[in-house]
Design a protein around this motif. Structure first.
Motif, PDB file in Angstrom:
ATOM      1  N   VAL A  12       9.455  21.849  32.234  1.00  0.00           N
ATOM      2  CA  VAL A  12       9.547  20.419  31.957  1.00  0.00           C
ATOM      3  C   VAL A  12       8.621  19.606  32.868  1.00  0.00           C
ATOM      4  CG1 VAL A  12      11.138  18.453  32.008  1.00  0.00           C
ATOM      5  CG2 VAL A  12      11.866  20.625  31.035  1.00  0.00           C
ATOM      6  N   ALA A  13       8.393  20.046  34.075  1.00  0.00           N
ATOM      7  CA  ALA A  13       7.621  19.273  35.053  1.00  0.00           C
ATOM      8  C   ALA A  13       6.201  18.925  34.589  1.00  0.00           C
ATOM      9  CB  ALA A  13       7.588  19.993  36.392  1.00  0.00           C
ATOM     10  N   PRO A  14       5.408  19.865  34.066  1.00  0.00           N
ATOM     11  CA  PRO A  14       4.055  19.467  33.637  1.00  0.00           C
ATOM     12  C   PRO A  14       4.059  18.482  32.479  1.00  0.00           C
ATOM     13  CG  PRO A  14       4.205  21.845  33.809  1.00  0.00           C
ATOM     14  CD  PRO A  14       5.579  21.308  33.974  1.00  0.00           C
ATOM     15  N   LEU A  15       5.076  18.553  31.623  1.00  0.00           N
ATOM     16  CA  LEU A  15       5.125  17.633  30.495  1.00  0.00           C
ATOM     17  C   LEU A  15       5.478  16.219  30.935  1.00  0.00           C
ATOM     18  CD1 LEU A  15       6.888  19.955  27.907  1.00  0.00           C
ATOM     19  CD2 LEU A  15       4.449  19.504  28.187  1.00  0.00           C
ATOM     20  N   THR A  16       6.241  16.094  32.018  1.00  0.00           N
ATOM     21  CA  THR A  16       6.573  14.756  32.503  1.00  0.00           C
ATOM     22  C   THR A  16       5.419  14.143  33.288  1.00  0.00           C
ATOM     23  OG1 THR A  16       7.571  15.649  34.512  1.00  0.00           O
ATOM     24  CG2 THR A  16       9.033  15.259  32.646  1.00  0.00           C
ATOM     25  N   LEU A  17       4.507  14.948  33.762  1.00  0.00           N
ATOM     26  CA  LEU A  17       3.362  14.421  34.505  1.00  0.00           C
ATOM     27  C   LEU A  17       2.254  13.900  33.601  1.00  0.00           C
ATOM     28  CD1 LEU A  17       3.024  17.036  37.368  1.00  0.00           C
ATOM     29  CD2 LEU A  17       3.830  14.701  37.533  1.00  0.00           C
ATOM     30  N   THR A  18       2.294  14.242  32.324  1.00  0.00           N
ATOM     31  CA  THR A  18       1.213  13.814  31.435  1.00  0.00           C
ATOM     32  C   THR A  18       1.204  12.302  31.243  1.00  0.00           C
ATOM     33  OG1 THR A  18       2.590  14.212  29.499  1.00  0.00           O
ATOM     34  CG2 THR A  18       1.156  15.997  30.209  1.00  0.00           C
ATOM     35  N   PHE A  19       2.384  11.684  31.126  1.00  0.00           N
ATOM     36  CA  PHE A  19       2.426  10.241  30.896  1.00  0.00           C
ATOM     37  C   PHE A  19       1.882   9.426  32.070  1.00  0.00           C
ATOM     38  CE2 PHE A  19       4.667   6.131  31.042  1.00  0.00           C
ATOM     39  CZ  PHE A  19       4.108   5.572  29.904  1.00  0.00           C
ATOM     40  N   PRO A  20       2.289   9.711  33.324  1.00  0.00           N
ATOM     41  CA  PRO A  20       1.706   8.920  34.426  1.00  0.00           C
ATOM     42  C   PRO A  20       0.192   9.085  34.566  1.00  0.00           C
ATOM     43  CG  PRO A  20       3.639  10.090  35.190  1.00  0.00           C
ATOM     44  CD  PRO A  20       3.353  10.578  33.815  1.00  0.00           C
ATOM     45  N   PHE A  21      -0.306  10.295  34.347  1.00  0.00           N
ATOM     46  CA  PHE A  21      -1.754  10.493  34.439  1.00  0.00           C
ATOM     47  C   PHE A  21      -2.482   9.777  33.313  1.00  0.00           C
ATOM     48  CE2 PHE A  21      -0.737  14.161  37.199  1.00  0.00           C
ATOM     49  CZ  PHE A  21      -1.577  13.838  38.245  1.00  0.00           C
ATOM     50  N   ALA A  22      -1.920   9.824  32.109  1.00  0.00           N
ATOM     51  CA  ALA A  22      -2.550   9.131  30.989  1.00  0.00           C
ATOM     52  C   ALA A  22      -2.507   7.617  31.193  1.00  0.00           C
ATOM     53  CB  ALA A  22      -1.856   9.511  29.682  1.00  0.00           C
ATOM     54  N   LEU A  23      -1.387   7.108  31.668  1.00  0.00           N
ATOM     55  CA  LEU A  23      -1.274   5.670  31.911  1.00  0.00           C
ATOM     56  C   LEU A  23      -2.221   5.217  33.010  1.00  0.00           C
ATOM     57  CD1 LEU A  23       0.182   3.012  31.288  1.00  0.00           C
ATOM     58  CD2 LEU A  23       1.875   3.660  33.011  1.00  0.00           C
ATOM     59  N   GLY A  24      -2.302   5.984  34.079  1.00  0.00           N
ATOM     60  CA  GLY A  24      -3.220   5.654  35.166  1.00  0.00           C
ATOM     61  C   GLY A  24      -4.670   5.660  34.708  1.00  0.00           C
ATOM     62  N   THR A  25      -5.016   6.631  33.889  1.00  0.00           N
ATOM     63  CA  THR A  25      -6.381   6.689  33.356  1.00  0.00           C
ATOM     64  C   THR A  25      -6.669   5.508  32.450  1.00  0.00           C
ATOM     65  OG1 THR A  25      -6.317   9.097  33.464  1.00  0.00           O
ATOM     66  CG2 THR A  25      -7.998   8.115  32.063  1.00  0.00           C
ATOM     67  N   TYR A  26      -5.695   5.156  31.612  1.00  0.00           N
ATOM     68  CA  TYR A  26      -5.873   4.016  30.710  1.00  0.00           C
ATOM     69  C   TYR A  26      -6.109   2.726  31.495  1.00  0.00           C
ATOM     70  CZ  TYR A  26      -5.062   0.671  26.987  1.00  0.00           C
ATOM     71  OH  TYR A  26      -5.204  -0.349  26.086  1.00  0.00           O
ATOM     72  N   LEU A  27      -5.277   2.504  32.498  1.00  0.00           N
ATOM     73  CA  LEU A  27      -5.418   1.281  33.290  1.00  0.00           C
ATOM     74  C   LEU A  27      -6.727   1.259  34.078  1.00  0.00           C
ATOM     75  CD1 LEU A  27      -1.767   0.876  34.573  1.00  0.00           C
ATOM     76  CD2 LEU A  27      -2.933  -0.453  32.809  1.00  0.00           C
ATOM     77  N   PHE A  28      -7.116   2.405  34.612  1.00  0.00           N
ATOM     78  CA  PHE A  28      -8.361   2.476  35.367  1.00  0.00           C
ATOM     79  C   PHE A  28      -9.567   2.188  34.487  1.00  0.00           C
ATOM     80  CE2 PHE A  28     -12.012   4.971  36.864  1.00  0.00           C
ATOM     81  CZ  PHE A  28     -12.199   4.370  38.097  1.00  0.00           C
ATOM     82  N   VAL A  29      -9.608   2.827  33.319  1.00  0.00           N
ATOM     83  CA  VAL A  29     -10.765   2.648  32.444  1.00  0.00           C
ATOM     84  C   VAL A  29     -10.794   1.233  31.866  1.00  0.00           C
ATOM     85  CG1 VAL A  29     -11.838   3.426  30.288  1.00  0.00           C
ATOM     86  CG2 VAL A  29     -10.967   5.094  31.910  1.00  0.00           C
ATOM     87  N   ALA A  30      -9.633   0.726  31.476  1.00  0.00           N
ATOM     88  CA  ALA A  30      -9.605  -0.584  30.836  1.00  0.00           C
ATOM     89  C   ALA A  30      -9.908  -1.721  31.805  1.00  0.00           C
ATOM     90  CB  ALA A  30      -8.254  -0.817  30.177  1.00  0.00           C
ATOM     91  N   HIS A  31      -9.396  -1.643  33.017  1.00  0.00           N
ATOM     92  CA  HIS A  31      -9.515  -2.781  33.925  1.00  0.00           C
ATOM     93  C   HIS A  31     -10.614  -2.606  34.983  1.00  0.00           C
ATOM     94  CE1 HIS A  31      -6.075  -4.763  32.213  1.00  0.00           C
ATOM     95  NE2 HIS A  31      -5.429  -3.616  32.238  1.00  0.00           N
ATOM     96  N   THR A  32     -10.660  -1.456  35.598  1.00  0.00           N
ATOM     97  CA  THR A  32     -11.653  -1.266  36.660  1.00  0.00           C
ATOM     98  C   THR A  32     -13.048  -1.055  36.088  1.00  0.00           C
ATOM     99  OG1 THR A  32      -9.939  -0.304  38.045  1.00  0.00           O
ATOM    100  CG2 THR A  32     -12.206   0.045  38.734  1.00  0.00           C
ATOM    101  N   LEU A  33     -13.148  -0.239  35.055  1.00  0.00           N
ATOM    102  CA  LEU A  33     -14.458   0.034  34.464  1.00  0.00           C
ATOM    103  C   LEU A  33     -14.835  -0.965  33.381  1.00  0.00           C
ATOM    104  CD1 LEU A  33     -14.316   3.925  34.166  1.00  0.00           C
ATOM    105  CD2 LEU A  33     -15.279   2.542  35.998  1.00  0.00           C
ATOM    106  N   ASN A  34     -13.910  -1.879  33.034  1.00  0.00           N
ATOM    107  CA  ASN A  34     -14.154  -2.901  32.005  1.00  0.00           C
ATOM    108  C   ASN A  34     -14.608  -2.301  30.680  1.00  0.00           C
ATOM    109  OD1 ASN A  34     -13.413  -5.083  33.616  1.00  0.00           O
ATOM    110  ND2 ASN A  34     -15.452  -5.159  34.543  1.00  0.00           N
ATOM    111  N   ALA A  35     -13.925  -1.238  30.248  1.00  0.00           N
ATOM    112  CA  ALA A  35     -14.247  -0.601  28.968  1.00  0.00           C
ATOM    113  C   ALA A  35     -12.960  -0.372  28.185  1.00  0.00           C
ATOM    114  CB  ALA A  35     -14.971   0.710  29.202  1.00  0.00           C
TER     115      ALA A  35
END
Length: 64
Positions: A12-35
């Motif tokens: 179960v542990a790797p499956l629960t880690l997918t959401f925080p990593f995906a959310l962090g990537t989304y926020l980083f790309v959308a706001h920091t990289l302005n894309a």
């Protein structure tokens, strides 16, 4: 049968880690990289790679 609970938690542990990593990537790309048009695909890629690596590691632990 004592090995059942740790292996379940290990699965179960790797499956629960997918959401925080995906959310962090989304926020980083959308706001920091302005894309924001690239953010969804980057988040899906990050989430899938995290799930694949986690599943691979679980498989290694189960085999040993």
């Amino acid at each position: 049968m004592d090995d059942v609970a740790p292996l379940t938690l290990l699965t179960v542990a790797p499956l629960t880690l997918t959401f925080p990593f995906a959310l962090g990537t989304y926020l980083f790309v959308a706001h920091t990289l302005n894309a924001p048009d690239q953010a969804l695909s980057a988040a899906l890629l990050a989430g899938c790679i995290t799930a694949l690596v986690g599943s691979f590691c679980v498989g290694l632990v189960r085999d040993t």
